[in-house]
Design a protein around this motif. Structure first.
Motif, short mmCIF file in Angstrom:
data_model
loop_
_atom_site.label_atom_id
_atom_site.label_comp_id
_atom_site.label_asym_id
_atom_site.label_seq_id
_atom_site.Cartn_x
_atom_site.Cartn_y
_atom_site.Cartn_z
N LEU A 540 0.71 -1.17 -0.03
CA LEU A 540 0.24 0.26 -0.17
C LEU A 540 0.74 1.49 0.49
O LEU A 540 0.84 2.26 -0.76
CB LEU A 540 -0.85 0.03 1.17
N TRP A 541 2.15 1.26 0.51
CA TRP A 541 2.52 2.79 0.86
C TRP A 541 3.20 3.15 -0.01
O TRP A 541 3.33 4.14 -0.55
CB TRP A 541 3.95 2.19 1.53
N ALA A 542 3.66 1.70 -1.13
CA ALA A 542 3.77 2.71 -2.77
C ALA A 542 3.02 3.04 -3.48
O ALA A 542 3.26 4.54 -4.07
CB ALA A 542 4.66 1.46 -3.33
N ASP A 543 1.25 3.05 -3.22
CA ASP A 543 0.34 3.11 -3.94
C ASP A 543 0.41 4.81 -3.47
O ASP A 543 -0.35 5.99 -4.02
CB ASP A 543 -1.08 3.03 -4.10
N ILE A 544 0.24 5.30 -2.01
CA ILE A 544 0.03 6.56 -1.03
C ILE A 544 1.50 6.64 -0.79
O ILE A 544 0.89 8.39 -0.87
CB ILE A 544 -0.98 5.82 0.00
N ALA A 545 3.05 6.82 -0.40
CA ALA A 545 3.86 7.42 -0.64
C ALA A 545 3.42 8.41 -1.48
O ALA A 545 3.76 10.01 -0.53
CB ALA A 545 4.63 6.44 -0.70
N PRO A 546 3.77 9.08 -2.40
CA PRO A 546 3.21 10.66 -3.61
C PRO A 546 2.36 11.67 -2.97
O PRO A 546 3.13 12.79 -2.67
CB PRO A 546 3.10 9.94 -4.34
N HIS A 547 1.78 11.37 -2.02
CA HIS A 547 0.66 12.16 -1.53
C HIS A 547 0.72 11.60 0.06
O HIS A 547 -0.48 12.22 1.14
CB HIS A 547 -0.85 12.13 -1.89
N ALA A 548 1.81 11.05 0.68
CA ALA A 548 1.42 10.79 2.40
C ALA A 548 3.11 11.13 3.21
O ALA A 548 3.27 10.70 3.84
CB ALA A 548 1.04 9.03 2.36
#
Length: 570
Positions: A540-548
Motif C-alpha cells: 500500500l505504501w508504494a501507492d499512497i507515498a507520493p501524497h503521504a
C-alpha cells in the motif's frame, strides 16, 4: 571498570546504601527505626487479627519480611510488614474456604501470600510492572474507600464486646452487631471508645508522640489492674512462645489452589499499588528516584519471606512509611533497626501483652483505617471525568455488595474501566480543519472557519488507527469526502495517529480505493515514523507515498492544490 559494581547494585540494591551511610545518617536511621517499631508492635497485633490470624503472627510479619522488603526494594523509607488493607483482602479471600483461625485457614492464607508474592516477583524480574497500571487511580480510590468502611464495620463486634466468632457472611455479621448494640458489654465499649478517643486526641495534639504505643500500654496496664478479663472482657490472652521458623505450608488441593489465583492477582495488584503510592510520595519529597520493577521484586520477596515464616501476607504501610520519612530515615538501615527492635520487644514483652483488650486493637484499626475513608475524592473524580466516576462508583458499590468477597469489587472496577477505555478508543475525536488567523489549522466548526480550499478537505483523526476504531476512520473519510461540493482531495491530518495495525492498514487501503473509484485522492500529512514503518511493510505504501510524506497541513495543501483544482481551472 564501573559497570560490574553497577550491575551488582541492580541485583543487590542495598549496596547503594554505602554512599549515604555516615554517622549523621545512622543517627537519623536509628531514630526513624525506633519510631516505626513503636508503632509497628501494636499495629502488627491488630492487623493479624484483621487477617484472621492469631495476634502474634503479626509480629512474625514485621520481622523477616520487613528486612527482605527493604534489602531488595528501591525506596529505602518504605516500611514493609502487616497492613490493614492486605489483611482485609486476605480474610475476604480465604474466609469462604475455611473457618478463620483454623489450620486450614492459615495454610490457605499463607498460600495466597505465596502466590501473590510469586506474581509480583515474576512481574518485577520480567520488567513488566506496567501491568499493574491497568488498575486506574479512581478505581483504586473507590476500592480503598469501600474497604475502609468494611474494615471499620468488621471491628464493631470487638468494640461492642459481641460474643461468638466472626460470621463469614456479611448479613450474619450485621445481625451479630445488631444484637450486640442492643446489649453491649459496657466495660469493653468503654475501653474501646476510650482508646479510640485517646488515639485521635494524641494524634492531633501531640503528633510526634507514638500515640498508638502509649494508648496500648496504658489500656493494657488498666486491663491488668482492673482484672478486665475476669469481668468478661476479651483480651489477647496467653501468647505461645515465639518460635519463628522457615517452612512452607503444604499446598492445598488443585481446585483450591487454582481458585486462589484470581484473589492472589488482586492481592498482588492492590498491595503493590499501596506500596507504589507511598513510594511515589516519598520520591517527590526526597527527590530520590524509585523503580517500580525493583519495588515489585522487593515486595514479592517480602511476601515469599512471610509465606516461608508461615505468617500473613505483607505490604508497605503508608502510615509507617510516612513516619519513617518524617523522622529522617536516610537508608534501609532504619527498616533493619525497626525489625530488630520488634524482635527484641516481641521476645521480652510477649507475655505482658496477655491483658491487652481486643477492643483496643479494634480501636487501633479504626483510627488507622478510618482516615482512609475520603468520600470527597470520589466526588472529585466524578467532576473531572464521568467515565472515571462511573468506574469508581461501580467499584465502590460492587465492593460493598460482594462483601466479604471484596476482591470481586476491584475486579468489577478493573473490567469496567478497561471496557470504558476500549469504548473511548472506538470513538476518537475527528474534526474538519480550516485555516485559523494564527496560521494554524484548527477545528473549522468550533472556530467558524472556512475550508482551506474549495475542492480539498482536511480531516484530523486523533487516536491510534487499529481494529477498535478502523470503522470510525472509514466513516470519517466518507463524511469528509462529501463535506463540500466537488471534493477532489481528502487530506488526513495524521499527527494524532501514533500507531496502526493490520486492520487500520486495511481501512486505509479500502478508503484509498473508494476515493479513487469516485475520482478523488486520499492524502496524508504529519505521519509519524512508527506508522510509516508499518505502512512500508505493505505494498500500500508504494501507492499512497507520493501524497503521504507532507510534514504539515500548509505544505500538503500547497502541494495538492493543483490536484484539487478542477481540470477547467488548470
Amino acid at each position: 571498570m564501573t559497570e560490574p559494581p553497577r550491575r551488582l547494585e541492580r541485583l543487590l540494591p542495598f549496596l547503594r546504601w554505602r554512599s549515604a551511610l555516615n554517622r549523621e545518617a545512622l543517627r537519623a536511621d536509628l531514630l526513624a527505626g525506633l519510631s516505626v517499631a513503636l508503632v509497628t508492635l501494636p499495629q502488627a497485633l491488630a492487623y493479624a487479627q484483621l487477617a484472621g490470624f492469631p495476634a502474634h503472627y503479626g509480629l512474625y510479619a514485621a520481622m523477616l519480611p520487613a528486612v527482605i522488603g527493604t534489602l531488595f526494594g528501591s525506596c529505602v523509607q518504605l516500611s514493609t510488614g502487616p497492613v490493614a488493607l492486605t489483611g482485609m483482602l486476605t480474610a475476604a479471600s480465604v474466609a469462604p474456604l475455611a473457618a478463620m483461625g483454623s489450620d486450614a485457614y492459615l495454610a490457605l492464607a499463607v498460600t495466597l501470600g505465596l502466590l501473590a508474592g510469586l506474581m509480583q516477583l515474576g512481574l518485577g524480574l520480567l520488567r513488566q510492572g506496567w501491568v499493574l497500571n491497568l488498575l486506574s487511580q479512581p478505581v483504586f480510590t473507590a476500592f480503598i474507600n469501600a474497604a475502609a468502611l468494611l474494615i471499620c464495620f468488621s471491628q464493631l463486634p470487638a468494640l461492642l464486646g459481641a460474643s461468638g466468632p466472626r460470621a463469614p457472611q456479611l448479613v450474619d455479621e450485621a445481625n451479630r452487631i445488631a444484637e450486640a448494640l442492643m446489649a453491649p458489654h459496657l466495660a469493653t465499649l468503654a475501653m474501646g471508645l476510650g482508646a479510640l478517643i485517646a488515639l485521635i486526641a494524641l494524634r492531633r495534639l501531640v503528633p510526634r508522640l507514638p500515640g498508638v504505643l502509649v494508648v496500648v500500654m496504658a489500656c493494657t496496664a488498666l486491663s491488668a489492674a482492673t482484672d478486665f478479663e475476669a469481668g468478661g472482657g476479651a483480651v489477647v490472652g496467653v501468647l505461645p512462645p515465639l518460635r519463628p521458623s522457615l517452612h512452607l505450608p503444604p499446598l492445598p488441593e488443585w481446585h483450591l489452589l487454582t481458585g486462589l489465583l484470581p484473589a492472589a492477582f488482586v492481592l498482588a495488584m492492590v498491595s503493590f499499588l499501596e506500596a507504589a503510592s507511598s513510594a511515589k510520595l516519598i520520591s517527590e519529597k526526597t527527590g530520590e528516584p524509585w523503580n517500580e520493577n525493583q519495588e515489585l521484586i522487593g515486595q514479592g520477596l517480602a511476601k515469599l519471606a512471610a509465606a516461608g515464616a508461615g505468617t500473613l501476607p505483607t505490604s508497605a504501610s503508608f502510615s509507617r512509611s510516612a513516619l519513617a520519612l518524617a523522622n529522617g530515615a536516610r537508608t534501609g538501615m532504619a527498616a533493619l533497626i525497626s525489625a530488630a527492635t520488634v524482635v527484641v520487644a516481641a521476645f521480652s514483652l510477649g507475655q505482658w501483652l496477655h491483658h491487652l483488650p481486643l477492643a483496643v486493637l479494634a480501636a487501633v484499626i479504626l483510627d488507622a483505617v478510618g482516615r482512609l475513608f475520603k468520600p470527597a475524592s470520589l466526588l472529585r473524580v466524578w467532576r473531572i471525568d464521568p467515565d472515571d466516576g462511573l468506574a469508581a462508583g461501580a467499584t465502590f458499590v460492587a465492593t460493598l455488595a460482594f462483601a466479604p468477597n471484596i476482591q470481586n469489587g476491584i475486579l468489577t472496577g478493573l473490567l469496567l474501566s478497561l471496557a470504558l477505555l476500549i469504548w473511548r478508543s472506538m470513538k476518537p475525536r475527528i474534526a474538519l480543519l480550516g485555516l485559523h488567523e494564527d496560521g494554524t489549522h484548527r477545528d473549522l466548526e468550533r472556530f467558524g472557519l472556512p475550508h482551506p480550499h474549495p475542492h480539498l478537505v482536511v480531516l484530523r483523526f486523533d487516536g491510534p488507527l487499529h481494529f477498535v476504531n478502523a470503522a470510525r476512520f472509514r466513516e470519517a473519510v466518507n463524511w469528509a469526502r462529501t463535506a463540500q461540493p466537488d471534493v477532489r482531495v481528502v487530506l488526513i491530518s495524521a499527527a494524532g495517529i501514533n500507531a496502526i495495525d493490520a486492520t487500520g492498514l486495511e481501512a486505509v487501503r479500502r478508503e484509498a480505493a473508494n476515493l479513487a473509484a469516485h475520482g478523488q485522492q486520499l492524502a496524508f500529512c504529519g505521519l509519524k515514523k512508527q506508522v510509516i514503518d508499518v505502512l512500508e511493510r505493505d505494498r500500500l505504501w508504494a501507492d499512497i507515498a507520493p501524497h503521504a510524506v507532507y510534514r504539515h497541513e500548509r505544505q500538503a495543501i500547497d502541494a495538492l492544490a493543483p490536484l484539487a483544482d478542477p481540470p477547467e481551472n488548470l
